[in-house]
Motif scaffolding. Structure first.
Motif, PDB file in Angstrom:
ATOM      1  N   LEU A  28       0.839  -1.207   0.000  1.00 57.69           N
ATOM      2  CA  LEU A  28       0.000   0.000   0.000  1.00 57.69           C
ATOM      3  C   LEU A  28       0.874   1.256   0.000  1.00 57.69           C
ATOM      4  CD1 LEU A  28      -2.720  -1.178   2.532  1.00 57.69           C
ATOM      5  CD2 LEU A  28      -3.072  -0.732   0.078  1.00 57.69           C
ATOM      6  N   GLY A  29       1.982   1.217   0.740  1.00 62.43           N
ATOM      7  CA  GLY A  29       2.909   2.338   0.760  1.00 62.43           C
ATOM      8  C   GLY A  29       3.536   2.593  -0.606  1.00 62.43           C
ATOM      9  N   GLU A  30       3.885   1.516  -1.316  1.00 61.88           N
ATOM     10  CA  GLU A  30       4.461   1.654  -2.653  1.00 61.88           C
ATOM     11  C   GLU A  30       3.456   2.261  -3.623  1.00 61.88           C
ATOM     12  OE1 GLU A  30       5.979  -2.225  -3.698  1.00 61.88           O
ATOM     13  OE2 GLU A  30       7.307  -2.234  -1.945  1.00 61.88           O
ATOM     14  N   ILE A  31       2.210   1.816  -3.541  1.00 63.06           N
ATOM     15  CA  ILE A  31       1.169   2.360  -4.423  1.00 63.06           C
ATOM     16  C   ILE A  31       0.891   3.820  -4.069  1.00 63.06           C
ATOM     17  CG2 ILE A  31      -1.235   2.157  -5.162  1.00 63.06           C
ATOM     18  CD1 ILE A  31      -0.928  -0.913  -4.550  1.00 63.06           C
ATOM     19  N   ALA A  32       0.794   4.120  -2.771  1.00 65.05           N
ATOM     20  CA  ALA A  32       0.557   5.501  -2.335  1.00 65.05           C
ATOM     21  C   ALA A  32       1.682   6.419  -2.807  1.00 65.05           C
ATOM     22  CB  ALA A  32       0.419   5.560  -0.816  1.00 65.05           C
ATOM     23  N   SER A  34       3.693   5.869  -5.552  1.00 60.43           N
ATOM     24  CA  SER A  34       3.705   6.013  -7.005  1.00 60.43           C
ATOM     25  C   SER A  34       2.474   6.765  -7.528  1.00 60.43           C
ATOM     26  CB  SER A  34       3.829   4.649  -7.684  1.00 60.43           C
ATOM     27  OG  SER A  34       2.665   3.880  -7.485  1.00 60.43           O
ATOM     28  N   VAL A  35       1.321   6.586  -6.907  1.00 58.35           N
ATOM     29  CA  VAL A  35       0.088   7.201  -7.417  1.00 58.35           C
ATOM     30  C   VAL A  35      -0.184   8.566  -6.798  1.00 58.35           C
ATOM     31  CG1 VAL A  35      -2.422   6.924  -7.576  1.00 58.35           C
ATOM     32  CG2 VAL A  35      -0.935   4.954  -7.941  1.00 58.35           C
ATOM     33  N   HIS A  36       0.024   8.674  -5.488  1.00 60.74           N
ATOM     34  CA  HIS A  36      -0.340   9.906  -4.776  1.00 60.74           C
ATOM     35  C   HIS A  36       0.860  10.753  -4.351  1.00 60.74           C
ATOM     36  CE1 HIS A  36      -4.427   8.504  -4.769  1.00 60.74           C
ATOM     37  NE2 HIS A  36      -4.142   7.460  -4.036  1.00 60.74           N
ATOM     38  N   GLY A  37       2.084  10.256  -4.613  1.00 65.38           N
ATOM     39  CA  GLY A  37       3.277  11.012  -4.257  1.00 65.38           C
ATOM     40  C   GLY A  37       3.558  11.071  -2.765  1.00 65.38           C
ATOM     41  N   LEU A  38       3.031  10.117  -2.020  1.00 66.41           N
ATOM     42  CA  LEU A  38       3.243  10.087  -0.572  1.00 66.41           C
ATOM     43  C   LEU A  38       4.533   9.347  -0.239  1.00 66.41           C
ATOM     44  CD1 LEU A  38      -0.407   9.262   0.522  1.00 66.41           C
ATOM     45  CD2 LEU A  38       0.765  11.465   0.639  1.00 66.41           C
ATOM     46  N   PRO A  39       5.210   9.718   0.835  1.00 65.45           N
ATOM     47  CA  PRO A  39       6.456   9.041   1.200  1.00 65.45           C
ATOM     48  C   PRO A  39       6.182   7.639   1.761  1.00 65.45           C
ATOM     49  CG  PRO A  39       5.913  10.712   2.833  1.00 65.45           C
ATOM     50  CD  PRO A  39       4.894  10.831   1.742  1.00 65.45           C
ATOM     51  N   HIS A  40       6.833   6.655   1.196  1.00 67.53           N
ATOM     52  CA  HIS A  40       6.590   5.248   1.527  1.00 67.53           C
ATOM     53  C   HIS A  40       6.693   4.941   3.021  1.00 67.53           C
ATOM     54  CE1 HIS A  40       7.879   1.059   2.139  1.00 67.53           C
ATOM     55  NE2 HIS A  40       6.985   0.787   1.199  1.00 67.53           N
ATOM     56  N   ASP A  41       7.826   5.230   3.623  1.00 71.36           N
ATOM     57  CA  ASP A  41       8.044   4.814   5.009  1.00 71.36           C
ATOM     58  C   ASP A  41       7.052   5.427   5.995  1.00 71.36           C
ATOM     59  OD1 ASP A  41      10.038   3.162   4.103  1.00 71.36           O
ATOM     60  OD2 ASP A  41      11.680   4.487   4.694  1.00 71.36           O
ATOM     61  N   PRO A  42       6.774   6.727   5.923  1.00 73.55           N
ATOM     62  CA  PRO A  42       5.758   7.281   6.828  1.00 73.55           C
ATOM     63  C   PRO A  42       4.364   6.682   6.607  1.00 73.55           C
ATOM     64  CG  PRO A  42       7.148   9.046   6.019  1.00 73.55           C
ATOM     65  CD  PRO A  42       7.508   7.809   5.240  1.00 73.55           C
ATOM     66  N   VAL A  43       4.037   6.337   5.370  1.00 74.78           N
ATOM     67  CA  VAL A  43       2.747   5.695   5.086  1.00 74.78           C
ATOM     68  C   VAL A  43       2.667   4.350   5.798  1.00 74.78           C
ATOM     69  CG1 VAL A  43       1.409   4.542   3.271  1.00 74.78           C
ATOM     70  CG2 VAL A  43       2.242   6.864   2.905  1.00 74.78           C
ATOM     71  N   VAL A  44       3.697   3.539   5.627  1.00 81.67           N
ATOM     72  CA  VAL A  44       3.719   2.206   6.250  1.00 81.67           C
ATOM     73  C   VAL A  44       3.650   2.339   7.769  1.00 81.67           C
ATOM     74  CG1 VAL A  44       5.075   0.098   6.574  1.00 81.67           C
ATOM     75  CG2 VAL A  44       4.931   1.158   4.300  1.00 81.67           C
ATOM     76  N   GLU A  45       4.443   3.243   8.302  1.00 79.89           N
ATOM     77  CA  GLU A  45       4.467   3.460   9.752  1.00 79.89           C
ATOM     78  C   GLU A  45       3.086   3.890  10.276  1.00 79.89           C
ATOM     79  OE1 GLU A  45       6.754   6.630  12.436  1.00 79.89           O
ATOM     80  OE2 GLU A  45       8.091   5.377  11.211  1.00 79.89           O
ATOM     81  N   ALA A  46       2.443   4.815   9.568  1.00 81.98           N
ATOM     82  CA  ALA A  46       1.118   5.303   9.990  1.00 81.98           C
ATOM     83  C   ALA A  46       0.072   4.191   9.920  1.00 81.98           C
ATOM     84  CB  ALA A  46       0.695   6.493   9.133  1.00 81.98           C
ATOM     85  N   LEU A  47       0.132   3.366   8.885  1.00 81.14           N
ATOM     86  CA  LEU A  47      -0.813   2.239   8.774  1.00 81.14           C
ATOM     87  C   LEU A  47      -0.606   1.240   9.908  1.00 81.14           C
ATOM     88  CD1 LEU A  47      -0.781   1.598   4.915  1.00 81.14           C
ATOM     89  CD2 LEU A  47      -2.702   2.471   6.279  1.00 81.14           C
ATOM     90  N   MET A  48       0.651   0.948  10.216  1.00 82.60           N
ATOM     91  CA  MET A  48       0.939  -0.014  11.280  1.00 82.60           C
ATOM     92  C   MET A  48       0.523   0.545  12.641  1.00 82.60           C
ATOM     93  SD  MET A  48       4.346  -1.813   9.661  1.00 82.60           S
ATOM     94  CE  MET A  48       4.973  -2.398  11.155  1.00 82.60           C
TER      95      MET A  48
END
Length: 154
Positions: A28-32, A34-48
């Motif tokens: 989900l972080g990789e897609i976010a 590539s598609v939305h320009g969001l930083p991968h690691d903070p996305v993964v961290e926030a989801l977890m």
């Protein structure tokens, strides 16, 4: 609120399998990114972090992971269909194969809740879920999700 505002066609994917929630959140972080320009690691961290508060597997094979991020100015979504359902520790203990992930601005408040309510209501429709599960074409999946009548949040 319409799902078309949240979900870009390129944010819809079909994947074969997922080995774990952690791996799913990385995907989900990789897609976010590539598609939305969001930083991968903070996305993964926030989801977890959000998942640690309580499971977002809402039952009937559906999960609605979500997170708030400072980098956003509006709610964004990612939809995954997983061909081989995965253990998600959902509330009904059933494996998950439909994942609609939402990313909201840190201070989104009501917009985040409205988006979550619309997605939740949409994916409680067992007929729609059956159609999603029966189709592997991402354009068709996007159309099924976004061409629905306006679903008002409570």
């Amino acid at each position: 609120m319409k799902l078309a505002k949240l979900l870009k066609p390129e944010a819809v994917r079909v994947i074969g399998s997922m080995s774990s929630k952690k791996r799913l959140f990385h995907e989900l972080g990789e897609i976010a990114q590539s598609v939305h320009g969001l930083p991968h690691d903070p996305v993964v961290e926030a989801l977890m972090e959000r998942e640690n508060l309580g499971p977002t597997g809402v039952g009937q094979g559906v999960a609605l992971p979500h997170a708030r991020l400072g980098e956003l100015d509006q709610v964004k979504g990612v939809f995954l269909k997983i061909e081989r359902p995965m253990d998600f520790r959902a509330v009904d203990r059933q494996p998950v194969d439909l994942v609609f992930c939402l990313f909201a601005p840190e201070n989104s408040g009501v917009d985040h809740l409205k988006a979550l309510a619309v997605v939740s209501r949409t994916l409680r429709d067992s007929d729609l879920c059956a159609k999603l599960r029966a189709n592997d074409d991402v354009a068709a999946l996007h159309a099924m999700l976004t061409e629905l009548p306006d679903m008002r949040a409570a």
